[in-house]
Scaffold this active site. Structure first.
Site, PDB file in Angstrom:
ATOM      1  N   GLU A  10      -3.530  30.363  -1.998  1.00  0.00           N
ATOM      2  CA  GLU A  10      -3.805  29.201  -1.138  1.00  0.00           C
ATOM      3  C   GLU A  10      -5.215  29.268  -0.538  1.00  0.00           C
ATOM      4  OE1 GLU A  10      -0.644  28.047   1.574  1.00  0.00           O
ATOM      5  OE2 GLU A  10      -2.122  27.812   3.180  1.00  0.00           O
ATOM      6  N   TYR A  42      -4.217  20.829   4.152  1.00  0.00           N
ATOM      7  CA  TYR A  42      -4.557  19.463   4.582  1.00  0.00           C
ATOM      8  C   TYR A  42      -4.469  19.437   6.103  1.00  0.00           C
ATOM      9  CZ  TYR A  42      -3.980  14.316   4.741  1.00  0.00           C
ATOM     10  OH  TYR A  42      -4.107  12.967   4.968  1.00  0.00           O
ATOM     11  N   HIS A  70      -1.772  20.205  -0.312  1.00  0.00           N
ATOM     12  CA  HIS A  70      -0.806  20.118   0.775  1.00  0.00           C
ATOM     13  C   HIS A  70      -0.935  18.708   1.325  1.00  0.00           C
ATOM     14  CE1 HIS A  70      -0.629  24.719   1.735  1.00  0.00           C
ATOM     15  NE2 HIS A  70      -0.906  24.504   0.459  1.00  0.00           N
ATOM     16  N   ARG A 100       5.330  18.736   7.520  1.00  0.00           N
ATOM     17  CA  ARG A 100       5.173  17.871   8.686  1.00  0.00           C
ATOM     18  C   ARG A 100       3.745  17.950   9.198  1.00  0.00           C
ATOM     19  NH1 ARG A 100       7.438  19.481  14.456  1.00  0.00           N
ATOM     20  NH2 ARG A 100       5.502  20.667  14.345  1.00  0.00           N
ATOM     21  N   ALA A 117       9.261  16.835   7.829  1.00  0.00           N
ATOM     22  CA  ALA A 117       8.953  17.047   6.421  1.00  0.00           C
ATOM     23  C   ALA A 117      10.066  16.539   5.500  1.00  0.00           C
ATOM     24  CB  ALA A 117       8.684  18.529   6.171  1.00  0.00           C
ATOM     25  N   TYR A 139      10.806  29.222   7.016  1.00  0.00           N
ATOM     26  CA  TYR A 139      10.442  30.108   8.134  1.00  0.00           C
ATOM     27  C   TYR A 139      11.512  31.184   8.323  1.00  0.00           C
ATOM     28  CZ  TYR A 139       7.260  26.298   8.884  1.00  0.00           C
ATOM     29  OH  TYR A 139       6.273  25.358   8.675  1.00  0.00           O
ATOM     30  N   LYS A 159      16.007  19.493   4.415  1.00  0.00           N
ATOM     31  CA  LYS A 159      14.709  19.241   3.763  1.00  0.00           C
ATOM     32  C   LYS A 159      14.792  19.582   2.276  1.00  0.00           C
ATOM     33  CE  LYS A 159      11.408  22.076   5.249  1.00  0.00           C
ATOM     34  NZ  LYS A 159      10.275  22.602   6.036  1.00  0.00           N
ATOM     35  N   GLN A 170       6.473  30.831   5.510  1.00  0.00           N
ATOM     36  CA  GLN A 170       5.448  31.294   6.464  1.00  0.00           C
ATOM     37  C   GLN A 170       5.312  32.796   6.230  1.00  0.00           C
ATOM     38  OE1 GLN A 170       2.806  31.219   8.050  1.00  0.00           O
ATOM     39  NE2 GLN A 170       3.434  29.660   9.543  1.00  0.00           N
ATOM     40  N   PHE A 210      -3.109  34.416  15.474  1.00  0.00           N
ATOM     41  CA  PHE A 210      -2.503  33.518  14.501  1.00  0.00           C
ATOM     42  C   PHE A 210      -0.976  33.697  14.490  1.00  0.00           C
ATOM     43  CE2 PHE A 210      -3.026  31.839  10.018  1.00  0.00           C
ATOM     44  CZ  PHE A 210      -3.710  30.714  10.424  1.00  0.00           C
TER      45      PHE A 210
END
Ligand code: FAD
Length: 281
Positions: A10, A42, A70, A100, A117, A139, A159, A170, A210
């Protein structure tokens, strides 16, 4: 469920021309290893729309690795999302990471016509049928805004059932959380591949900031050792590489269907792990 393992890298769209050149250089180095795909983030609300489109098309057409944009729904209207879907479809893009997104603080959550999402996944299917392979976010340690773990699992299941093809997690450093998450969603009838997202450790203070924001836990034993290295960035990198490589090994041995590397636009840290795992090139 596909038996093939999927390996991917990514990137985020660069803000400057120099940053963009560096990204292309990184992508060319990683392309040699024949990943299944690249992806490019994005900015929610469309803040990187032009740069994301430009980067995705260039990686796809010039670096010649299938690249997944994305796409996030908060802050974008259906018309704006439709326009992007058409553009990507016409350009031969076949995979999309549907999210989302997080609007910058102060912009609220209500803007945009799609709130979550799962609604974006449904919208992409309505608009483009089966054209896109749709990736969704997972997640294992719970999304930070979820009411509780069970509610987050239920949201993930909804989803996935809205039409997702696979999921990327994640990042996390706790292997058990991943296997527990997968076991839970399998019992609820979700059989799409859930690929672990891997964050190489290169800088402790950035990682700690982060991780706080996105809800990923740095285990105490890792945190304490990273803190003990202080400013010694070589030791942090070497230790991080060892910890994350061992984690990836356990994930793959335990049946994880691939790995998705958060490269932060750098080739070296992801490749060091890749080479330790002796993944093919
Ligand atoms: P959702 O699945 O919609 O979930 C968001 C929250 O709402 C969760 O707490 C969930 O439990 C809850 N929820 C979901 N549905 C409902 C419902 N119907 N009712 C009530 N609660 C609900 N961000 C970007 O801005 N750009 C990117 O390019 C980007 N790429 C990412 C790539 C990956 C692989 C991952 C894991 C994350 C990425 N993110 C990106 C971050 C992501 O946008 C944020 O984590 C965001 O806060 C949630 O997005 P989501 O798609 O997981 O949301």
């Amino acid at each position: 469920m596909s038996q093939e393992r999927s390996f991917s890298f990514e990137f985020f769209p660069a803000k400057t021309e120099a940053g963009h050149e560096k990204l292309l250089d990184t992508a060319r180095q990683l392309a040699v290893y024949k990943p299944d795909f690249f992806s490019c983030t994005y900015g929610a609300g469309g803040s990187t729309r032009g740069r994301t489109v430009h980067t995705v098309l260039q990686l796809n057409e010039e670096v010649k690795v299938a690249t997944a944009p994305h796409l996030s729904c908060v802050g974008d209207s259906k018309a704006e999302l439709r326009e992007l879907l058409t553009l990507y479809k016409d350009a031969g893009i076949e995979r999309i990471v549907a999210l989302r997104g997080d609007l910058p603080s102060g912009m609220g959550l209500a803007s945009g016509e799609l709130r979550y999402a799962n609604e974006l996944v449904g919208f992409i299917r309505e608009e483009t049928g089966d054209h896109f392979h749709i990736e969704i976010a997972a997640y294992p340690e719970m999304h930070p805004q979820a009411r509780n773990f069970e509610a987050d699992i239920a949201n993930f299941v909804r989803k996935a059932k809205a039409g997702a093809s696979s999921a990327i997690t994640q990042y996390f450093f706790n292997v058990d959380s991943y296997f527990y998450f997968v076991e839970r969603v399998r019992k609820l009838g979700v059989d799409i591949p859930v690929v672990p997202g891997i964050m190489p450790i290169t800088n402790y203070s950035k990682l700690a900031r982060f991780s706080d924001a996105c809800g990923a836990e740095i285990p105490r034993w890792v945190r304490k050792q990273l803190e003990a290295y202080g400013d010694d960035s070589d030791s942090i990198r070497a230790y991080g590489e060892q910890v994350v490589s061992e984690m990836c090994e356990r994930l793959l041995q335990g049946g994880a269907p691939g790995l998705h590397f958060y490269t932060m636009n750098l080739a070296g840290p992801s490749l060091a792990i890749w080479n330790n795992l002796k993944l093919s090139g």
